[in-house]
Design a protein around this motif. Sequence first.
Motif, mmCIF file in Angstrom:
data_model
loop_
_atom_site.group_PDB
_atom_site.id
_atom_site.type_symbol
_atom_site.label_atom_id
_atom_site.label_comp_id
_atom_site.label_asym_id
_atom_site.label_seq_id
_atom_site.Cartn_x
_atom_site.Cartn_y
_atom_site.Cartn_z
ATOM 1 N N ILE A 58 -4.138 12.211 3.584
ATOM 2 C CA ILE A 58 -4.587 10.555 4.111
ATOM 3 C C ILE A 58 -5.238 10.438 5.096
ATOM 4 C CG2 ILE A 58 -3.195 8.671 5.187
ATOM 5 C CD1 ILE A 58 -0.478 9.782 3.927
ATOM 6 N N THR A 59 -6.474 9.443 4.824
ATOM 7 C CA THR A 59 -7.635 9.456 5.833
ATOM 8 C C THR A 59 -7.273 8.053 6.808
ATOM 9 O OG1 THR A 59 -8.730 8.378 4.105
ATOM 10 C CG2 THR A 59 -9.084 10.706 4.300
ATOM 11 N N SER A 60 -6.505 7.526 6.524
ATOM 12 C CA SER A 60 -6.238 6.184 7.540
ATOM 13 C C SER A 60 -4.746 5.420 6.851
ATOM 14 C CB SER A 60 -7.380 5.194 7.155
ATOM 15 O OG SER A 60 -7.081 3.982 8.116
ATOM 16 N N LEU A 61 -4.180 4.962 7.955
ATOM 17 C CA LEU A 61 -2.967 4.280 7.836
ATOM 18 C C LEU A 61 -3.025 3.150 8.746
ATOM 19 C CD1 LEU A 61 0.500 6.023 7.589
ATOM 20 C CD2 LEU A 61 0.368 4.421 9.313
ATOM 21 N N SER A 62 -2.144 2.217 8.252
ATOM 22 C CA SER A 62 -1.949 1.073 8.989
ATOM 23 C C SER A 62 -0.820 0.258 8.770
ATOM 24 C CB SER A 62 -3.049 0.115 8.781
ATOM 25 O OG SER A 62 -2.798 -1.080 9.557
ATOM 26 N N ALA A 63 -0.184 -0.321 9.671
ATOM 27 C CA ALA A 63 1.135 -1.118 9.697
ATOM 28 C C ALA A 63 1.294 -1.990 10.827
ATOM 29 C CB ALA A 63 2.353 0.036 9.490
ATOM 30 N N VAL A 64 2.059 -3.078 10.713
ATOM 31 C CA VAL A 64 2.298 -4.142 11.690
ATOM 32 C C VAL A 64 3.264 -3.679 12.647
ATOM 33 C CG1 VAL A 64 2.419 -6.609 12.221
ATOM 34 C CG2 VAL A 64 1.065 -5.773 10.494
ATOM 35 N N ASN A 65 3.144 -3.814 13.952
ATOM 36 C CA ASN A 65 4.333 -3.503 14.781
ATOM 37 C C ASN A 65 4.548 -4.623 15.742
ATOM 38 O OD1 ASN A 65 6.240 -1.692 16.255
ATOM 39 N ND2 ASN A 65 4.689 -2.094 17.914
ATOM 40 N N ASP A 66 4.023 -5.684 15.581
ATOM 41 C CA ASP A 66 4.056 -6.867 16.327
ATOM 42 C C ASP A 66 5.025 -7.819 15.901
ATOM 43 O OD1 ASP A 66 2.226 -5.768 18.161
ATOM 44 O OD2 ASP A 66 0.552 -7.086 17.636
ATOM 45 N N PHE A 67 5.387 -7.680 14.478
ATOM 46 C CA PHE A 67 6.475 -8.650 14.051
ATOM 47 C C PHE A 67 7.101 -7.628 12.929
ATOM 48 C CE2 PHE A 67 2.223 -9.963 12.061
ATOM 49 C CZ PHE A 67 2.486 -9.521 10.776
ATOM 50 N N TYR A 68 8.073 -8.039 12.198
ATOM 51 C CA TYR A 68 8.774 -7.315 11.294
ATOM 52 C C TYR A 68 8.014 -7.416 9.807
ATOM 53 C CZ TYR A 68 12.697 -7.496 14.509
ATOM 54 O OH TYR A 68 13.625 -7.414 15.494
ATOM 55 N N SER A 69 7.845 -6.202 9.422
ATOM 56 C CA SER A 69 6.976 -6.054 8.276
ATOM 57 C C SER A 69 7.458 -4.719 7.615
ATOM 58 C CB SER A 69 5.450 -6.248 8.396
ATOM 59 O OG SER A 69 4.698 -5.760 7.500
ATOM 60 N N TYR A 70 7.736 -4.804 6.267
ATOM 61 C CA TYR A 70 8.103 -3.683 5.412
ATOM 62 C C TYR A 70 6.703 -2.994 5.059
ATOM 63 C CZ TYR A 70 12.434 -6.329 5.484
ATOM 64 O OH TYR A 70 13.431 -6.999 5.673
ATOM 65 N N ILE A 71 5.694 -3.511 5.021
ATOM 66 C CA ILE A 71 4.401 -2.943 4.296
ATOM 67 C C ILE A 71 3.580 -1.720 5.295
ATOM 68 C CG2 ILE A 71 2.240 -3.461 3.316
ATOM 69 C CD1 ILE A 71 4.502 -4.608 1.836
ATOM 70 N N VAL A 72 3.335 -0.763 4.372
ATOM 71 C CA VAL A 72 2.502 0.319 5.057
ATOM 72 C C VAL A 72 1.414 0.830 4.162
ATOM 73 C CG1 VAL A 72 2.265 2.540 5.970
ATOM 74 C CG2 VAL A 72 4.527 1.174 6.249
ATOM 75 N N LEU A 73 -0.086 0.399 4.618
ATOM 76 C CA LEU A 73 -1.229 0.959 3.875
ATOM 77 C C LEU A 73 -1.555 1.960 4.306
ATOM 78 C CD1 LEU A 73 -2.875 -2.657 4.581
ATOM 79 C CD2 LEU A 73 -1.451 -2.197 2.720
ATOM 80 N N THR A 74 -2.025 2.754 2.901
ATOM 81 C CA THR A 74 -2.569 4.231 3.428
ATOM 82 C C THR A 74 -3.841 4.340 2.454
ATOM 83 O OG1 THR A 74 -1.332 5.333 1.626
ATOM 84 C CG2 THR A 74 -0.333 5.403 3.807
ATOM 85 N N ALA A 75 -4.800 5.040 3.025
ATOM 86 C CA ALA A 75 -6.080 5.551 2.125
ATOM 87 C C ALA A 75 -6.138 7.027 2.347
ATOM 88 C CB ALA A 75 -7.296 4.746 2.811
ATOM 89 N N GLY A 76 -6.720 7.506 1.059
ATOM 90 C CA GLY A 76 -6.607 8.772 1.005
ATOM 91 C C GLY A 76 -8.009 9.406 0.541
ATOM 92 N N SER A 77 -8.192 10.823 0.690
ATOM 93 C CA SER A 77 -9.422 11.440 0.360
ATOM 94 C C SER A 77 -9.860 11.219 -0.920
ATOM 95 C CB SER A 77 -9.294 12.899 0.533
ATOM 96 O OG SER A 77 -7.997 13.403 -0.032
ATOM 97 N N ASN A 78 -8.912 10.757 -1.876
ATOM 98 C CA ASN A 78 -9.236 10.358 -3.470
ATOM 99 C C ASN A 78 -10.036 9.077 -3.565
ATOM 100 O OD1 ASN A 78 -7.006 8.925 -2.626
ATOM 101 N ND2 ASN A 78 -6.117 9.304 -4.559
ATOM 102 N N ARG A 79 -10.178 8.485 -2.365
ATOM 103 C CA ARG A 79 -10.751 6.973 -2.444
ATOM 104 C C ARG A 79 -10.061 6.203 -2.825
ATOM 105 N NH1 ARG A 79 -15.314 6.743 -5.821
ATOM 106 N NH2 ARG A 79 -14.584 8.635 -6.792
ATOM 107 N N ALA A 80 -8.611 6.121 -2.895
ATOM 108 C CA ALA A 80 -7.831 5.124 -3.402
ATOM 109 C C ALA A 80 -7.165 4.676 -1.940
ATOM 110 C CB ALA A 80 -6.607 5.676 -4.240
ATOM 111 N N LEU A 81 -6.520 3.360 -2.383
ATOM 112 C CA LEU A 81 -5.698 2.693 -1.287
ATOM 113 C C LEU A 81 -4.200 2.463 -1.783
ATOM 114 C CD1 LEU A 81 -6.675 0.051 1.356
ATOM 115 C CD2 LEU A 81 -4.717 -0.231 -0.089
ATOM 116 N N GLU A 82 -3.165 2.895 -1.233
ATOM 117 C CA GLU A 82 -1.766 2.796 -1.774
ATOM 118 C C GLU A 82 -0.846 1.787 -0.723
ATOM 119 O OE1 GLU A 82 1.439 5.754 -3.766
ATOM 120 O OE2 GLU A 82 -0.422 6.493 -3.030
ATOM 121 N N VAL A 83 -0.148 1.359 -1.393
ATOM 122 C CA VAL A 83 0.759 0.065 -0.663
ATOM 123 C C VAL A 83 2.105 0.542 -0.700
ATOM 124 C CG1 VAL A 83 1.260 -2.278 -0.252
ATOM 125 C CG2 VAL A 83 -0.836 -1.591 -1.220
ATOM 126 N N PHE A 84 2.760 0.710 0.310
ATOM 127 C CA PHE A 84 4.338 1.021 0.387
ATOM 128 C C PHE A 84 5.059 0.096 0.813
ATOM 129 C CE2 PHE A 84 2.011 5.151 0.538
ATOM 130 C CZ PHE A 84 2.716 5.973 -0.495
#
Length: 647
Positions: A562-588
């Motif tokens: 995983i080359t990058s990760l992002s999620a919101v902490n300032d309000f309630y959010s279930y979404i986590v975004l990740t990007a990998g070395s395979n040049r793909a982006l995955e939403v959790f």
Amino acid sequence: KIPAGLTPRGIVIGTLLGMVLHVRFSPDDQQVAVCAGNRIYMLSAKSEAILAELDGHLAPVTAAEFCTWEKSMLISVSEDRTFKARKVWDYSTSQLIYQSGVLTAFPLLSLLIDEENKQIITGCAEGQLWIFSLISDHNYRCVAHINLKKEQEKFCNKVWKSGKGIGQNTSKLCKTNNMRPEGSVETSLPILLIEHCDFLACFHNEENTSSALNTSYFWIGSSTGLLIINLANFELEASLAYKDYSDLSIRFAGSCALTRKAVNGKVLCLITSMFEDMTAVLEVNLAALVRTQQSDFLLCGNENSLSVIARAVMQRNTSYFFPFLNNHYFRVVELNYFAIGVKSTVKDQPLVFHNKIKSSGYTAAPQMTMFSPNNNLKKNEVSKWKTSCKCKSKEYPLESSPPIKHEKEISVTCKPTPICCIQYSGDGDMLACGLADKTVLIFNSNLTDTYKVFSGPDGAVNSVGWSHDKKWLVSASEDRTLRVWSVCNNEPALILGKEKFHKTVRFAQFYFIDAFILLCCGAEFHLLSFHLDTTKDDLKRYKQRSVCKLVQTFPMASTMEITSLSAVNDFYSYIVLTAGSNRALEVFDLNAGCSTAVIPEVHTRSVHQICQNKGSSFSTQQPEAYNLFMTTAAGDGIKLWDLRTLR
């Protein structure tokens, strides 16, 4: 095209003209640019006079276009396969202003000027599009390069998997592209025409089209079919293949022409056969073509679309909900953050059956709470805190343009040291910097004083992240450790050592309003629950009282790291975004406890940064604005995405 007042007639120029490959009228219909051989002849539309002769191409000129916002500017492309294939002329003086191009094995065949964005689009004989800026300050540089054959394959895969191939022709198109017989010859995709597309005119009665109002769309006419490309994201909106229509006898086109404006939602296309003396006219229903292939054009209003802001109640069967039930340290987190208003289901019951056993406190209320506010501050402490929290910067005018002026440069260390990561606190009052010299620095808002220096990691600091209340800072290092620091203390409140992680921790942050810590390690990210306690036992000062517990790990599919990760902490959010070395982006979706979407080939290289709109302490935004996020990769610019459409 015959201008008003002009009668059709032939203009004899002479034997030097050569074979005419392209003719274009000026916007005022006063001049005609005739591309013949290696030259361009500027003719008067009202007389037989040759106004200018533009000579400089090394190969036959294939296309020319007039620039509408620059007087007497003409842009031309030729079959020259060197860096001199594209030229910018001042035809009033017959002077060459600029020349450039791309080194390619195939000649440029088509050209179109995008007036709105001040750029030109060129297409070659092998399905490649190059977009160049026409702003002189940009040195006419190449803005983007698009491989149409690759984009067409991606588009057909997307349509086929989504099941939107409603029509017989669409299904045939996708099957043809994805199920090419083994050993067959792959055909080329010469770009014969680039023309403006009246895309939004066909959807003027539709809702949720505001996001596309400022977007330019173009037709791409090739030898095998028609494509519609979105110039904002360089993706295909629709695709039409000639061979999929049994009533059409032409399979390979030698040339084509399109009406720029749609009439009653329909566009006329004139094509000629490449091998026979045959001409055909197609009537394309633009709205029907797009609807049968696009599953996300009107997805923004769909209640099933993803949303960064939590819209659903926390599911009781969520995978990371149950671990909190077995530890009273963490039960407070469950009640405060997840099940507000829901009573605990733990029943009071005796621990043992003896009569004289001291109670262990099982039925007592938890004695430790998480991030409880301190309301017993002394007067001097309150005044000191208010003074330190005063905003030191003046209000920024809303009507002003974004800040681009370089203010100052600050050296954070005595010797040259790379700064690996930086992050402002939520109120902008402090700035944290992670350095390659194994330290973390905290500056005040005006960057004139170092507020704190944290040391202890045995490697470069990869990541720093502020808590929502600005009292804590989490850092991850190359030595496979994670530390949580108190802003008021030089010693870490929590240390997770190398035995916890099998690879380097690349990124760490607080999550769900400081209820969790998210970190990525290798090809998976970890969700950690924690409790922080900075008090020390006088006899066992080495022992930390803070505790941390692994809730669950979430692996990213088909990637090494995983080359990058992002999620919101300032309000309630279930979404986590990740990007990998395979040049793909995955939403959790952590409320569902699983991956919900994968976007392949987000960039030409691995994404090294995901930037979400995480809100602001100083302004309120529309809820839809939080569904936007950006990605960037080395050498591939910045892309703005919409989570609702995954585009």
